[in-house]
Motif scaffolding. Structure first.
Motif, PDB file in Angstrom:
ATOM      1  N   LEU A  26      52.704  48.443  37.532  1.00 28.08           N
ATOM      2  CA  LEU A  26      51.366  48.369  36.955  1.00 28.08           C
ATOM      3  C   LEU A  26      50.277  48.401  38.015  1.00 28.08           C
ATOM      4  O   LEU A  26      49.309  49.140  37.906  1.00 28.08           O
ATOM      5  N   TRP A  27      50.444  47.579  39.073  1.00 27.17           N
ATOM      6  CA  TRP A  27      49.344  47.473  40.035  1.00 27.17           C
ATOM      7  C   TRP A  27      49.709  47.829  41.468  1.00 27.17           C
ATOM      8  O   TRP A  27      48.873  47.762  42.362  1.00 27.17           O
ATOM      9  N   GLY A  28      50.955  48.206  41.737  1.00 27.62           N
ATOM     10  CA  GLY A  28      51.317  48.738  43.044  1.00 27.62           C
ATOM     11  C   GLY A  28      51.781  47.687  44.042  1.00 27.62           C
ATOM     12  O   GLY A  28      51.530  46.492  43.890  1.00 27.62           O
ATOM     13  N   VAL A  29      52.449  48.141  45.094  1.00 28.57           N
ATOM     14  CA  VAL A  29      53.009  47.244  46.106  1.00 28.57           C
ATOM     15  C   VAL A  29      51.915  46.521  46.882  1.00 28.57           C
ATOM     16  O   VAL A  29      52.025  45.323  47.177  1.00 28.57           O
ATOM     17  N   LYS A  30      50.846  47.237  47.240  1.00 30.74           N
ATOM     18  CA  LYS A  30      49.769  46.607  48.013  1.00 30.74           C
ATOM     19  C   LYS A  30      49.155  45.442  47.262  1.00 30.74           C
ATOM     20  O   LYS A  30      48.851  44.392  47.839  1.00 30.74           O
ATOM     21  N   ALA A  31      48.965  45.611  45.971  1.00 31.05           N
ATOM     22  CA  ALA A  31      48.413  44.530  45.159  1.00 31.05           C
ATOM     23  C   ALA A  31      49.367  43.344  45.111  1.00 31.05           C
ATOM     24  O   ALA A  31      48.950  42.183  45.177  1.00 31.05           O
ATOM     25  N   GLN A  32      50.672  43.636  45.021  1.00 25.56           N
ATOM     26  CA  GLN A  32      51.653  42.553  44.996  1.00 25.56           C
ATOM     27  C   GLN A  32      51.665  41.800  46.315  1.00 25.56           C
ATOM     28  O   GLN A  32      51.833  40.581  46.350  1.00 25.56           O
ATOM     29  N   GLU A  33      51.476  42.510  47.413  1.00 24.86           N
ATOM     30  CA  GLU A  33      51.415  41.853  48.714  1.00 24.86           C
ATOM     31  C   GLU A  33      50.208  40.925  48.803  1.00 24.86           C
ATOM     32  O   GLU A  33      50.284  39.850  49.410  1.00 24.86           O
ATOM     33  N   LYS A  34      49.106  41.327  48.189  1.00 22.12           N
ATOM     34  CA  LYS A  34      47.932  40.447  48.175  1.00 22.12           C
ATOM     35  C   LYS A  34      48.198  39.201  47.345  1.00 22.12           C
ATOM     36  O   LYS A  34      47.762  38.101  47.697  1.00 22.12           O
ATOM     37  N   LEU A  35      48.926  39.368  46.246  1.00 20.77           N
ATOM     38  CA  LEU A  35      49.257  38.216  45.412  1.00 20.77           C
ATOM     39  C   LEU A  35      50.140  37.225  46.162  1.00 20.77           C
ATOM     40  O   LEU A  35      49.911  36.011  46.102  1.00 20.77           O
ATOM     41  N   ARG A  36      51.138  37.732  46.879  1.00 16.71           N
ATOM     42  CA  ARG A  36      52.099  36.839  47.555  1.00 16.71           C
ATOM     43  C   ARG A  36      51.481  36.084  48.720  1.00 16.71           C
ATOM     44  O   ARG A  36      52.096  35.158  49.255  1.00 16.71           O
ATOM     45  N   SER A  37      50.274  36.457  49.133  1.00 14.13           N
ATOM     46  CA  SER A  37      49.596  35.723  50.199  1.00 14.13           C
ATOM     47  C   SER A  37      48.507  34.805  49.662  1.00 14.13           C
ATOM     48  O   SER A  37      47.838  34.103  50.430  1.00 14.13           O
ATOM     49  N   ALA A  38      48.325  34.773  48.344  1.00 13.25           N
ATOM     50  CA  ALA A  38      47.226  34.013  47.750  1.00 13.25           C
ATOM     51  C   ALA A  38      47.553  32.524  47.654  1.00 13.25           C
ATOM     52  O   ALA A  38      48.668  32.133  47.315  1.00 13.25           O
ATOM     53  N   ASN A  39      46.554  31.707  47.951  1.00 10.41           N
ATOM     54  CA  ASN A  39      46.662  30.252  47.902  1.00 10.41           C
ATOM     55  C   ASN A  39      45.681  29.750  46.848  1.00 10.41           C
ATOM     56  O   ASN A  39      44.464  29.796  47.040  1.00 10.41           O
ATOM     57  N   ILE A  40      46.200  29.274  45.715  1.00 11.39           N
ATOM     58  CA  ILE A  40      45.380  28.949  44.546  1.00 11.39           C
ATOM     59  C   ILE A  40      45.353  27.435  44.311  1.00 11.39           C
ATOM     60  O   ILE A  40      46.370  26.758  44.430  1.00 11.39           O
ATOM     61  N   LEU A  41      44.174  26.923  43.958  1.00 15.14           N
ATOM     62  CA  LEU A  41      44.025  25.527  43.548  1.00 15.14           C
ATOM     63  C   LEU A  41      43.783  25.481  42.052  1.00 15.14           C
ATOM     64  O   LEU A  41      42.907  26.175  41.525  1.00 15.14           O
ATOM     65  N   LEU A  42      44.539  24.631  41.352  1.00 12.96           N
ATOM     66  CA  LEU A  42      44.427  24.472  39.902  1.00 12.96           C
ATOM     67  C   LEU A  42      44.155  23.001  39.603  1.00 12.96           C
ATOM     68  O   LEU A  42      44.959  22.129  39.947  1.00 12.96           O
ATOM     69  N   ILE A  43      43.028  22.721  38.967  1.00 12.19           N
ATOM     70  CA  ILE A  43      42.577  21.349  38.747  1.00 12.19           C
ATOM     71  C   ILE A  43      42.747  20.944  37.290  1.00 12.19           C
ATOM     72  O   ILE A  43      42.302  21.649  36.388  1.00 12.19           O
ATOM     73  N   THR A  44      43.397  19.797  37.091  1.00 16.87           N
ATOM     74  CA  THR A  44      43.690  19.182  35.789  1.00 16.87           C
ATOM     75  C   THR A  44      44.804  19.948  35.074  1.00 16.87           C
ATOM     76  O   THR A  44      44.604  21.076  34.620  1.00 16.87           O
ATOM     77  N   PHE A  45      45.969  19.303  34.953  1.00 20.17           N
ATOM     78  CA  PHE A  45      47.130  20.017  34.444  1.00 20.17           C
ATOM     79  C   PHE A  45      47.407  19.670  32.993  1.00 20.17           C
ATOM     80  O   PHE A  45      48.353  18.958  32.659  1.00 20.17           O
ATOM     81  N   ARG A  46      46.552  20.222  32.117  1.00 23.09           N
ATOM     82  CA  ARG A  46      46.752  20.085  30.682  1.00 23.09           C
ATOM     83  C   ARG A  46      47.186  21.433  30.112  1.00 23.09           C
ATOM     84  O   ARG A  46      47.656  22.306  30.842  1.00 23.09           O
ATOM     85  N   ALA A  47      47.062  21.612  28.794  1.00 25.75           N
ATOM     86  CA  ALA A  47      47.623  22.794  28.127  1.00 25.75           C
ATOM     87  C   ALA A  47      47.097  24.098  28.715  1.00 25.75           C
ATOM     88  O   ALA A  47      47.854  25.049  28.934  1.00 25.75           O
TER      89      ALA A  47
END
Length: 385
Positions: A26-47
């Motif tokens: 769908l989005w290519g290898v380069k895009a997947q490489e960008k995803l695998r290097s991403a560091n995400i913060l998620l606040i409040t773990f509800r539904a």
């Protein structure tokens, strides 16, 4: 624990290509490489955050940090799928950690049990994107400001029963779309917030494909929350009537929270009258017909406050996660900038809210008096979802 940055020195491996085969198509290898290097913060773990985490972890992001200082309650069991009755009383993020890791062991998962209100602005600099869910308006805007200082994208999102919202502040975001070459020359400025930076071409079979690099500029939540609707939504009566009153009610809720130290309105007479007045005033500030803010919708919105529904969480969380993926891969048009979901009508309009003021409407709209109290109070028991 401070999250470690994912190792990006090596290109995506063959087994990763096999694991993520469908999305790479769908989005290519380069895009997947960008995803695998991403560091995400998620606040409040509800539904809602459950759905966001599920989609991002399965997509193969590099690192996910979940911060939540609250404990699992019986109310949490109704719409969340990473926890069960055995987790009652445990920290909400810690209780879900094992199930989140099991979805994709390649993703580095970090759990932080501190209160997000205790974090200093520097805390947010280590994350590529911050996603804040289920917070009050003041906390959203404080985190948004910290992310802006660090030049980091920010999302705010929340659920209220049948209703939900996603707000994006990407500050300035460049992305590329592919399209068939047009005979019409492109304008440099497509919208007040979107411009075209560059266009290159490539040939595929007998078609000429344009690679168009665009830039979207954003406003922080504190400005978007007081910004008018674009002229295209208010100029024509038919368009004004189509604007969801959910926008007004959400603004009224946030204004109420400013006045009540973050609390949500109850069904007391005082709270109902206060919320109704705020909603009426804000509806007119948006230059919308007061008739579209009826007592039935106001009552429904108030009855849904603070509750979670799995189908609504799935839609809103899925939409948010997909936008994050688009932003990380720098492909496709990102959310600009407020998505509102009405589960009763199954509609999800998007409104670009920025401090660009449209021309004045005829004064007849401003002359319409607000309803003093459209929610019947006498002899009506409070209803719950």
């Amino acid at each position: 624990m401070e999250p470690q940055q994912p190792d990006t020195a090596q290109s995506i491996s063959a087994d990763e290509i096999a694991l993520y085969d469908r999305q790479i198509r769908l989005w290519g290898v380069k895009a997947q490489e960008k995803l695998r290097s991403a560091n995400i913060l998620l606040i409040t773990f509800r539904a809602l955050a459950n759905e966001v985490a599920k989609n991002l972890v399965l997509a193969g992001i590099g690192s996910l940090t979940i911060i939540d200082h609250e404990s699992v309650t019986e109310e949490d069991l109704g719409a969340q799928f990473f926890i069960n009755e055995e987790h009652l009383g445990q920290n909400r993020a810690q209780a879900a950690a094992a199930s989140v890791r099991a979805m994709n062991p390649r993703v580095q998962l970090h759990i932080d049990t501190e209160d997000i209100h205790q974090k200093q602005p520097e805390y947010f600099t280590q994350f590529d994107i911050t996603i804040a869910t289920e917070l009050d308006f003041a906390t959203y805007t404080t985190i948004n400001a910290a992310c802006r200082i660090a030049n980091r994208p920010f999302y705010a999102a929340g659920l209220h029963g049948f209703y939900g919202f996603v707000f994006a502040d990407l500050i300035s975001h460049d992305f590329v779309i592919e399209r068939s070459k047009s005979n019409v020359q492109s304008t440099t400025q497509e919208t007040p917030t979107r411009s075209i930076l560059n266009i290159t071409t490539k040939k595929e079979s007998d078609k000429v494909i344009e690679m168009v690099t665009k830039r979207e500029t954003y406003s922080p939540l504190i400005l978007a929350n007081t910004s008018p609707l674009p002229d295209e939504f208010t100029r024509i009566a038919r368009k004004r009537k189509q604007v969801t009153p959910l926008l007004t009610c959400l603004r009224a809720l946030w204004e109420y929270q400013k006045l009540s130290a973050g609390a949500i309105p109850t069904f007391s007479r005082q709270d109902l009258e206060s919320f109704t007045k705020l909603a009426n005033d804000l509806h007119q500030e948006l230059k919308l017909d007061i008739a579209t803010l009826d007592a039935g919708f106001l009552r429904s919105f108030l009855q849904n406050l603070g509750s979670e529904l799995s189908p609504v969480a799935a839609f809103v969380g899925g939409s948010l996660a997909q936008d994050v993926i688009n932003v990380l891969s720098a492909r496709e048009q990102p959310l600009q900038n407020m998505l509102l979901f009405d589960g009763e009508k199954s509609v999800a309009p998007i409104y670009p809210l920025h401090p660009f003021f449209p021309p004045e409407l005829p004064s007849v709209l401003a002359a319409v008096p607000p309803l003093a109290n459209p929610i019947p109070l006498d002899n009506e028991p409070a209803m719950t979802v």
